[in-house]
Design an enzyme around this catalytic site. Sequence first.
Site, mmCIF file in Angstrom:
data_model
loop_
_atom_site.group_PDB
_atom_site.id
_atom_site.type_symbol
_atom_site.label_atom_id
_atom_site.label_comp_id
_atom_site.label_asym_id
_atom_site.label_seq_id
_atom_site.Cartn_x
_atom_site.Cartn_y
_atom_site.Cartn_z
ATOM 1 C CE LYS A 32 -0.264 0.197 5.050
ATOM 2 N NZ LYS A 32 -1.142 0.303 6.233
ATOM 3 N NE ARG A 128 -6.504 0.545 11.971
ATOM 4 C CZ ARG A 128 -5.277 0.384 11.520
ATOM 5 N NH1 ARG A 128 -4.402 1.377 11.603
ATOM 6 N NH2 ARG A 128 -4.896 -0.748 10.982
ATOM 7 C CE1 TYR A 257 10.669 32.258 4.047
ATOM 8 C CE2 TYR A 257 10.947 29.889 3.744
ATOM 9 C CZ TYR A 257 10.689 31.146 3.224
ATOM 10 O OH TYR A 257 10.439 31.286 1.874
ATOM 11 C CG MET A 304 7.575 23.838 -0.983
ATOM 12 S SD MET A 304 6.381 24.815 -1.918
ATOM 13 C CE MET A 304 5.306 25.397 -0.620
#
Length: 367
Positions: A32, A128, A257, A304
């Site tokens: 998956k 779950r 930043y 980013m």
Amino acid sequence: MRAEALIDLSAIKHNVELLKDVSGTNLLAVVKADAYGHGLIPVAKAALSAGASYLGVALLEEAVALREAGITAPILAWLVQPGSDFAQGIELDIEIAVASLAALQEISAAAKSKKARIHLEVDTGMTRGGFLNEWDQLTTEHLNGVDVVGIFSHFARADEPAEKQNSDQLGRFSAAVAHLNSLGHVNIMRHLSNSAATLKNGAASFDMVRTGIAMYGLSPDVQTLGDSKSLGLRPAMQLRAALYLVKDVPAGSPVGYGATQSTTVDTKLGVVAMGYADGIPRIARTAGVWSAGKRTPIIGRVSMDQFVVDLGADSKARSGDWVTVFGNGSHGEYTADDWGAASQSINYEIVTRIGPRVPRIYAPHVY
């Protein structure tokens, strides 16, 4: 190329063979989420060639992609929500997990030319997915329109082998199997073990184990089970990136930043051409890269498309050089475990989140 994930398919095969040997039973290779970021189709084929009996995915579309690639092995999809194209799954011989009477009714109705092949999921304590209170309401009539292939559940704390919850879940699972047997379904595949249970709980192997993270060569939990090397596993992914820029920077220079960190001495900084858009965790503080034979830590916040590392004043690194973001640690480089710890997360998230901008390169021997 600014970055690449090198995938060693021979490591995948080694891990599958080891896990099959440890479990002594059939193995479902969990592929998956694009095979935990390693590449759905190449990994699926490698796992099957190494002896996996089944492939496991979360989503129906992942199973369809495997069929469209020409893979004919049994496939189980276990997160197929109501309203899905069950008819397509049935037609493609995709086995589907069923966790409620409503889902059972819907998938039965979708079967036209042939019966749906299903695995009944029972909730044994993870709270779950899976049948819980409805399990006792299940009757033979509910199952008339389907072919029950298997029954399964999922451990919540298999990576903590001494926890009582593991034995409790094992007992509840055996009781659920007994109930299904009483309805006339006896020749069914029972599967409960994930990677951690496969490695540490032989009593839970049953007819098949489902191995995810261990198949990719990573430990389910470094703290409780040990690292990859101690478990005999070989990490399959090495993540590399180019240094976009190397430059001399004076002491006291704020970096990134928010100016969250500043250089404390005159040094060289390297700008690595990857960022959180590529899956590098923005929260990471104590990881870094392997450059010119040594670990060089992150300084400042991850951006980013890039992040900055402190190469040290004496570094020989130059702009355009390749650095290793993580590997298997054999040379001293950071590992996916290190990045997980630095990000207050786990190795699963580190490899799985590597984004599509990073090409996967399949090499026979990465290390």
